[in-house]
Design a protein around this motif. Structure first.
Motif, PDB file in Angstrom:
ATOM      1  N   GLU A 155     -63.884  43.584   7.954  1.00  0.00           N
ATOM      2  CA  GLU A 155     -64.265  41.841   6.640  1.00  0.00           C
ATOM      3  C   GLU A 155     -62.998  42.093   6.313  1.00  0.00           C
ATOM      4  N   LYS A 156     -63.409  42.929   5.121  1.00  0.00           N
ATOM      5  CA  LYS A 156     -62.334  42.142   3.716  1.00  0.00           C
ATOM      6  C   LYS A 156     -60.563  42.506   4.041  1.00  0.00           C
ATOM      7  N   GLU A 193     -59.630  41.743   7.090  1.00  0.00           N
ATOM      8  CA  GLU A 193     -59.236  40.795   7.798  1.00  0.00           C
ATOM      9  C   GLU A 193     -58.719  39.070   6.926  1.00  0.00           C
ATOM     10  N   TYR A 194     -59.538  39.455   5.598  1.00  0.00           N
ATOM     11  CA  TYR A 194     -59.743  38.484   4.596  1.00  0.00           C
ATOM     12  C   TYR A 194     -58.316  38.180   3.791  1.00  0.00           C
TER      13      TYR A 194
END
Lengths: 277, 742, 688
Positions: free
Chosen positions: C484-485, C487-488
């Motif tokens: 997630e991070k 991708e962020y």
């Protein structure tokens, strides 16, 4: 931090730090105890206005110091500054009988009442002391009377009013060499364009006592505050205007929201100049 | 004190003025010079200043220091205030540091090391080439080569030019010609001339050098002299500082060095040397006639040392025979003076340290089919000799350092202990290499090959012997590390060092590896490997010191690690692109910028040949040393030319005929330009010089041997353009040996 | 550090309680006599008892360390603004306020804005070095000079400052330096001409833009404000009282400034340490102070020393005499003066220093903060080696000298790496090590997996970027952590790169810091480092942009080359008040007001104790007011100056040492050359 600055005797509270604490103790800690003052990332428009405001303060300072303010057509934002200066000069004709103290700083340390106030202008007129504060970044909202009234009430109750008048009364001897009665002290918030007094506060003994009590309470609550017990949810409404938003909530900072916030703009005021260089 | 003829006079009589000690090899120069210094100091005769001893190599510096301080201690004198031993560069550095501003130099200047110097000249040549592509190609004889071959030739030529240009630049500097002056000079020279290029490249090189804050060795000599000449105050200071100046190995001195020492000495100058051992000539600016002239100066008192107890009488005889041969029968008439008629005498019968004696004739000569054969035979012979007497010391000397590689391979594969006399030797480089391996791995930790290399260098045992009852063959015994290597090369490293569940999945590991000691050692090292990997590497110097601590470096190693750490910051500020992998690359290259410092640190211990350990060195580096057994290898006509028809080092096959020897061309042109002389071809002079010097080099080699001496050579590419044949010398000496033996 | 108390004598009390008018005094005393304490107490008395408005009292101090001490020690119940600053700080403030007056009096400034801009040292050096480098590469400037461009830039800008504080016209710098040379030649002549030319152009451009560096500010203040009658009158009215500490370290124009104020002042108290004068490298001029100031004001002397014992006073005075006057006096060695015999290698010396400190703490009962290590380098290697020895036993050493670079902090490095990834057009490809560290930091993955991912990122074309993690094989190797991070960040960078205009680098740093880097695990120290980076980027960009340069790109360049990171007053305070062993260069130590119980001196035999004042393009003694431009600066003068400097320096250091002095040295220097400095010789000759 080995030293908690709150307890350092030389640490003085200002209206900004007090109001920051009110908004969020954690923000107070970051800004004032850990020295994390971010230069805020703002839109060009806001920045320009801030710069104008700062320049106006400088020009006004020069005017009262008897220095040519040095406003020429080459100066950025000449038109506005010119207008503002014209109204300043118009409203504050130099009066030989009065004493002018532009950009004046007063500090006090009486027990826990450790305070500092930075005045835009103090005028001593015989037994009377007048405080003037320039408000240069009031937004160009429609000039509605209701807004004004609200603003006036807000200013009267503001921490700035409280700190300024309290410190001034306490330290009036420094300025005048004698004690001055509260009734002889007045404070004005003034905007140069269009020239207007936004609020006028006539000080009183009663106010002074209340202020003292409230300031002492506020300071003591800061001194006693235990950061381990910080509860974020109590202060959530300030989060979206806060530069530490990501730090606390992992949320992006909404800069445009910050720009909408008047309190925030207040804070950006001609801030205390570090005395050490 | 056991002083012999010559030595005694020096110690007892020399108290000032000019004095020369011509000494034959093994004459005990260091010994008697040290004793003289001790004599002077213990009687306070050196006051008010100190005694300065200038010698060639750092190892010699430390040798002197140790001897003098030991002797002084015996007399109850402590401290090092009364004498200063240094290389000439050490002295020059000291002088320049006094006031670098005098030569417009920042006080934080660095002396460029050999490796950086090559980098710098190479990039200067690249810059020059960008505007002078045609000139670069002009000398090449490239008809009929493939594109591949051509590019190799280009590279080769570029590399050769580096050395040619450095030597030309050295010449310029020694002559006091600044880059600016060179630029002006070259206006009068044709663009096609290699001297013209040298001027331009000098200009570029000099700019790069200066912007990099560097001085090179030639700058140091030249500038030190300049400063002493121009600055009376400085000169006075040095004259006062040193009451006596002694120059060791004076035969290898050059004009500037002599001048500097002459100036400082203020009349009290002692030179010790052996003209027959002058071996730093043809490509540097040294001039062995300087010492000869000094000896002949009527003002100089000369004490000859003629006796040596180093070698057996047989070896003394062959050395003397070689001198006689050169002087009387050398094929090139002009080279017969290259060795002076100084013959070695054995010591008197009753000398407390007599010449060694062995029960047979200890000299042999042999010629082999190839270098490989020669090398193998030599190693086999050493092993044999050691087996017979493990207390002997032995050295294998090679004509140039590139030849060492093959011998090292053999020694490594046979696991024979050896030591290299080079700053780049693997022993001296060990620390830097360990650091390099670790950093190389940290820079690319997913690489199994790098992981293995690091393990092998820093964590695994040298060898993993199988259990004795294991009946497997010799081949398999060596295989443990190889097994690990092969496995690491293929297997994803992250699954070993950071396994997802925290445990290595043993199902993935080959059964035969799991059981091995090497695998257990690997597992044992995992903890430290993780520590190394996880250490923050933003501050590289900290990382280096951390590695040094983790790998438990000893005193010398820690000194080197600290030096590396200290330099890293500087290197990175010079080139912000520097990455860990670049650092690793530098550290892992045998010639790296830390060689010099490593050399200093390791030489603090001084070099002492160890019994049973082979010393590997070039003939040049063997100067001043001695071993029981000495092998002189590669006595071929390329390295030891004895006639004008022989091959010469400075000639390149890929150049057009008339440009075969570019160095000689530059020398000739330079001479012609600077002295306004007619153009004279210097290639002949250069050849004569080379022949002479190489003859002396062989003489140095011969006189290193105390008891046994083996001379060898080989043939190569016989009948081809690039053929190598045995030198005439070995043929002559072989004949002599056979004659004596019979 | 603590450990000594100054007892206020009756005599001191009299000075503190002088009346509010007609009290002008110089307070003389040696190191540790309590001058500063008297000054401080006097100030408190003036404000609290004499009720003098604080804004009428100008306090001039040397540096931040002193200012910090004043801040913590002057607690006033009531006051107005506190006018406590350095000479330069004062000038900056005056120029800002009186800028219109300055504009009127100075024709060279074309930019007529409300206020001027001030250059930091870093920015000034950068701007000069850009010019030098270009001229060296393209015009053969400074031919024959062996020196780094950065060094030349530092010397050139310092020359401008030195000239300004000595009231020497900037146009005469080269001429003055050249004519003082003992050995003149054409090369040197040309070097000075080139240096002058570069300075002239640099100065002209700055002046036109209304941007001033330290030197220009001083020059303008003196030539355009102090020469203005109306300004002067205002100044005299505003400032009625003056307190200056350490006047012996004042620069000449500051001395002139004090002299100018004197007649109109009601009171002044000037602290004077006649043993001082170590600050000549920064332009202070003790001789000038003696000549111009001392006889203008009545003086009182106090001479009891509180910071060192009698034997140390005797020893340090004797060492001073031996160095300064070659007296050759002998001192009978005693245990408090410990001379550790030389080690062969510098590394051994450093390790032994570490061990000795542990020893002092554990066996001899000293606190870490009782100990100071004086080193001429105070370099990171010294620091780390000693630190490791101490760490093993749980103690800490801090370097008082600012040596750490911005990129030494992983967090700041992370910001820079992101800046490189987000601004491909700037042409700075991030290094693999840096990307790896960044990934480790933000994704919290192990070094190997972050290395694999870093390799992937750097191999993207046309420019390094975060690849699609789902790319076959990649996620399997790297693992599914923190996708997630990942991708962020990937999205963040992509979005940013699509912007029409890049942000200013300081704004970028702040945004990226708040939106990507910060998390709850980030340490206080890292946040402060990042903040310092953002602040210094801000001031750099603000100024350099005005020179029509891509200042954001320039800043990345400067940072990569290793500019030092700033130090906040908070950090300084921590160093000064915590229980650490301190490592410091002699001058940084003396510039603080620290004292110590045990002083350890390293590399006693190094020649760095006597730095040359003559450099390739400067000479600090010639660029000073007390130098006669007709003279030749000979080697005798230089030798005398060097010895004088050493004598003063050592005496000042030793007088701050209360219990014990330990010296260390090594035969070889860090580079493997023999140490041959004269300081060790003096110790040798003196101690018996």
């Amino acid at each position: 931090m080995i030293n908690d600055l709150r307890f350092a005797q030389y640490f003085l509270f200002t209206q900004h730090s007090l109001s920051t604490f009110e908004k969020c103790p954690l923000k107070f800690k970051k800004r004032y105890l850990e020295n994390l003052k971010w230069e805020n990332y703002l839109g060009d428009e806001v920045k320009k206005r801030l710069e104008l405001g700062n320049n106006f303060h400088l020009l006004a300072y020069r005017y009262f110091q008897g220095i040519d303010p040095g406003l020429t057509q080459d100066v950025e934002g000449f038109e506005e500054l010119d207008r503002w200066m014209a109204s300043l000069i118009n409203n504050f004709k130099n009066d030989e009988l009065k004493k002018y103290y532009p950009e004046y700083k007063l500090r006090m340390s009486k027990g826990n009442l450790r305070l500092e106030a930075n005045f835009d202008l103090i005028i001593i007129d015989g037994d009377n002391i007048l405080v003037w504060d320039w408000k240069t970044h009031v937004k160009d909202k429609k000039d509605r009377e209701k807004d004004h009234q609200l603003q006036s009430i807000r200013l009267k109750k503001s921490l700035q009013t409280m700190v300024y008048l309290f410190v001034l009364k306490e330290q009036s001897e420094i300025l005048t060499g004698r004690k001055i009665q509260c009734e002889n002290i007045k404070m004005h918030y003034w905007q140069p364009d269009p020239p207007k007094i936004l609020a006028q506060i006539n000080y009183s003994e009663k106010m002074h006592m209340n202020f003292e009590k409230e300031l002492l309470e506020r300071i003591e609550s800061i001194l006693q505050y235990e950061y381990s017990k910080f509860d974020k949810t109590q202060y959530a409404k300030s989060c979206k205007f806060c530069e530490f938003n990501w730090f606390c909530n992992n949320e992006r900072i909404n800069y445009s929201a910050m720009e909408e916030d008047e309190d925030f703009l207040e804070e950006l005021d001609w801030d205390d100049v570090e005395e050490l260089t | 004190m056991g002083l012999r003829k010559g030595q005694k006079e020096l110690v007892q009589q020399y108290r000032g003025g000019y004095c020369a000690i011509p000494a034959i090899p093994g004459g005990g120069k260091t010994h008697c010079l040290s004793l003289w210094a001790v004599e002077m100091i213990s009687n306070g005769l050196h006051k008010p200043g100190k005694i300065l001893i200038v010698t060639y190599m750092n190892s010699a510096v430390n040798n002197f220091k140790q001897r003098i301080s030991t002797e002084l201690q015996k007399k109850g004198i402590l401290g090092t205030k009364d004498y200063f031993v240094s290389t000439i560069h050490g002295i020059c550095l000291q002088i320049i540091k006094e006031k670098p501003d005098l030569i417009a130099t920042n006080e934080e200047f660095n002396v460029i090391d050999g490796v950086s110097k090559i980098h710098l000249i190479s990039s200067a040549i690249d810059e020059w080439k960008r505007h002078n592509e045609q000139e670069f190609l002009l000398y090449l004889d490239i008809d009929g080569f493939s594109a591949q071959k051509m590019s190799n030739i280009h590279k080769n030529w570029h590399d050769r030019l580096c050395n040619i240009m450095l030597s030309a630049i050295g010449d310029f500097k020694i002559k006091g010609i600044t880059a600016q002056r060179a630029r002006e000079l070259c206006k009068d020279i044709s663009k096609d001339s290699i001297l013209h290029w040298a001027c331009q490249i000098y200009d570029i090189y000099d700019r790069k050098l200066k912007i990099g804050g560097f001085l090179d060795f030639d700058d140091m000599l030249f500038n030190a002299r300049k400063m002493l000449l121009e600055d009376e105050h400085l000169l006075n200071k040095y004259q006062k500082m040193y009451s006596y100046v002694c120059e060791d190995e004076a035969q290898d001195s050059n004009y500037i060095q002599s001048e500097i020492l002459e100036m400082i000495s203020n009349g009290n100058l002692l030179k010790v040397g052996d003209s027959n051992q002058a071996i730093c000539g043809s490509f540097s600016s040294s001039d062995f006639s300087l010492f000869k002239n000094f000896c002949q100066n009527p003002a100089t008192t000369v004490y000859q040392i003629t006796q040596s107890s180093r070698n057996t009488k047989d070896i003394i005889d062959i050395a003397n025979y070689f001198v006689k041969y050169v002087r009387e029968r050398h094929p090139v008439l002009e080279c017969r003076e290259s060795l002076l008629p100084q013959y070695i005498e054995p010591v008197d019968e009753n000398d407390p340290r007599p010449n060694p004696e062995i029960d047979k004739f200890g000299i042999k000569a042999a010629i082999f089919e190839s270098w490989e054969d020669e090398a193998r035979a030599v190693v086999t012979k050493v092993v044999h000799m050691f087996k017979k007497d493990p207390q002997k010391t032995a050295a294998i000397l090679v004509p140039s350092s590139w030849r060492m590689g093959f011998i090292i391979n053999i020694l490594d594969s046979m696991k024979i202990p050896y030591e290299q006399l080079e700053n780049t030797s693997s022993e001296k480089n060990k620390t830097v290499r360990k650091l390099g391996r670790v950093i190389d791995f940290i820079a690319l930790p997913e690489s199994g090959a790098k992981l293995f290399d690091m393990l092998e260098e820093c964590f695994l045992k040298d060898s993993y012997e199988e259990n004795i009852n294991d009946s497997e063959s010799e081949e398999v015994k060596e295989d443990q590390k190889e097994q690990l290597r092969k496995f690491l090369k293929k297997y994803p490293i992250e699954k070993l060092i950071y396994p997802v569940g925290g445990e290595i999945d043993n199902a993935d590991i080959p059964d035969e590896l799991l059981k091995k000691d090497v695998w257990n050692d690997f597992l044992d090292s995992l903890h430290m490997i993780r520590e190394l990997l996880e250490f923050p590497n933003a501050i590289v110097e900290k990382l280096i010191l951390f590695i040094s601590e983790k790998l438990k470096f000893d005193r010398e190693e820690r000194a080197i690690a600290q030096k590396v750490a200290g330099d890293v910051r500087y290197l990175m500020s010079q080139d912000p692109h520097w990455k860990l992998s670049d650092l690793a690359l530098e550290l892992l290259s045998p010639k790296n910028i830390f060689n010099f410092f490593s050399g200093i640190v390791w030489e603090l211990k001084g070099y002492e040949p160890k019994p049973g350990v082979i010393t590997l060195a070039t003939y040049h580096k063997s100067k001043g040393l001695e071993w029981d057994i000495v092998f002189l290898t590669g006595i071929n006509n390329e390295d030891f030319p004895a006639s004008l028809e022989d091959k010469f080092v400075g000639e390149y096959w890929f150049l057009k005929d008339k440009f075969k020897n570019p160095q000689a061309i530059i020398k000739s042109q330079m001479n012609c330009l600077l002295n306004n002389q007619e153009f004279k071809d210097y290639s002949l002079d250069l050849k004569l010089e080379t022949i002479s010097e190489r003859a002396r080099l062989l003489y140095v080699g011969i006189t290193r041997a105390k008891e046994y001496l083996f001379l060898s050579s080989h043939e190569q590419n016989k009948g081809k353009k690039n053929q190598v044949l045995p030198s005439k010398y070995i043929l002559e000496l072989k004949r002599y040996i056979e004659e004596v033996e019979n | 550090m603590e450990g000594y108390t100054i007892i206020i004598s009756d005599n001191m009390k009299k000075i503190i309680q002088l009346p509010e008018d007609k009290s002008k005094l110089i307070l003389k005393g040696p190191t540790g006599s309590g001058k500063s304490t008297v000054l401080l107490e006097r100030y408190k008395y003036m404000v609290s008892d004499l009720k003098i408005p604080s804004e009428k009292i100008l306090i001039l101090l040397l540096n931040r360390t002193q200012s910090l001490e004043w801040r913590t020690k002057t607690l006033l119940e009531a006051s107005g603004a506190i006018l406590r600053t350095s000479y330069y700080g004062f000038i900056q403030g005056e120029i800002k306020t009186y800028y219109p007056v300055l504009l009127k009096n100075c024709g060279e400034i074309l930019n007529k804005n409300v206020k001027p801009v001030f250059l930091t040292f870093e920015a000034a050096q950068f701007l000069v070095s850009v010019v030098i480098e270009w001229r060296r590469q393209n015009q053969g400037a400074f031919e024959g000079v062996t020196s780094f461009t950065d060094r030349l830039a530092i010397d050139l800008t310092s020359n401008l400052v030195r000239a300004a504080i000595s009231d020497i016209p900037y146009k005469e710098i080269g001429k003055r330096l050249y004519s003082a040379l003992e050995k003149k030649d054409d090369i040197k002549k040309r070097i000075y001409e080139e240096a002058d030319d570069i300075l002239k152009r640099y100065r002209k451009r700055c002046m036109e833009l209304g941007i001033f560096d330290f030197g220009m500010a001083v020059e303008l203040y003196n030539s355009c404000l102090l020469k203005d009658e109306s300004y002067k009158n205002q100044l005299f009215k505003r400032i009625e009282h003056l307190i200056v500490d350490n006047i012996e370290e004042c620069v000449p124009t500051e001395v002139d400034f004090i002299k100018l104020l004197l007649p109109s002042l009601k009171t002044c108290l000037l602290g004077y340490n006649y043993e001082g004068g170590y600050g000549e490298a920064f332009g202070s001029n003790h001789e000038y102070v003696k000549k111009e100031l001392l006889d203008k004001v009545k003086s009182v002397e106090i001479n009891k020393t509180y910071t060192c014992k009698e034997f140390m006073t005797e020893f340090s005075d004797m060492l001073f005499d031996n160095i300064q006057y070659t007296k050759g006096e002998k001192y009978k060695i005693r245990t408090e003066i410990e001379r550790v015999p030389p080690f062969e290698l510098r590394s051994e010396m450093l390790e032994n220093v570490g061990e000795r400190i542990v020893n002092l703490i554990e066996d001899e009962g000293y606190k870490p903060s009782d100990i100071v290590v004086i080193s001429n380098y105070a370099d990171p290697v010294s620091e780390f080696v000693i630190a490791r020895e101490l760490e093993k036993r749980g103690y800490e050493i801090k370097n008082l000298t600012r040596k750490s670079r911005v990129i030494d902090n992983p967090f700041s490095q992370g910001l820079i790496t992101l800046a490189q990834l987000c601004h491909p057009t700037y042409g700075f490809m991030p290094g693999r090590d840096d990307v790896k560290s960044l990934l480790r930091m933000v994704l919290k993955i192990d070094p190997i997996r972050s290395s694999i991912l870093a390799g992937e990122i750097l191999s993207q074309r046309p420019f390094a970027q975060f690849p699609d993690i789902e790319f076959p094989g990649l996620v399997e190797r790297v693992g599914y952590y923190n996708i997630e991070k990942y991708e962020y960040i990937r999205e963040w960078i992509r979005e940013y790169r699509e912007r029409d205009n890049p942000l200013k680098i300081n704004e970028f740093f702040q945004k990226v810091f708040l939106e990507i880097l910060i998390s709850k695990e980030v340490s206080q120290k890292d946040i402060l480092e990042a903040k310092k980076l953002i602040d210094s980027a801000g001031s750099f960009v603000d100024v350099v942009t005005r020179f029509n340069r891509n200042a954001s790109r320039d800043f990345l360049d400067v940072v990569r080359k290793g500019i030092k990171s700033g130090e906040s007053i908070f950090e300084l305070e921590e160093k000064l008040s915590g229980n650490f062993v301190l490592l410091s260069t002699p001058v940084a130590y003396l510039a603080s007001s620290l004292k110590s119980k045990v002083t350890i001196i390293t590399s006693l035999s190094s020649s760095n104790w006597t730095p040359r004042s003559v450099k390739e393009i400067t000479n600090l003694h010639v660029l000073t007011k007390t130098w006669d431009p007709k003279e030749i600066y000979t080697e005798d003068i230089e030798e005398k100056n060097q010895k004088h400097y050493l004598a003063v320096l050592m005496r000042s250091i030793l007088k701050r040492c209360q219990d014990k002095l330990i010296t260390f040295e090594s035969v070889l220097s860090a580079n493997g050359y023999e140490n041959d400095g004269i300081l060790a010789d003096y110790f040798d000759e003196m101690l018996i």
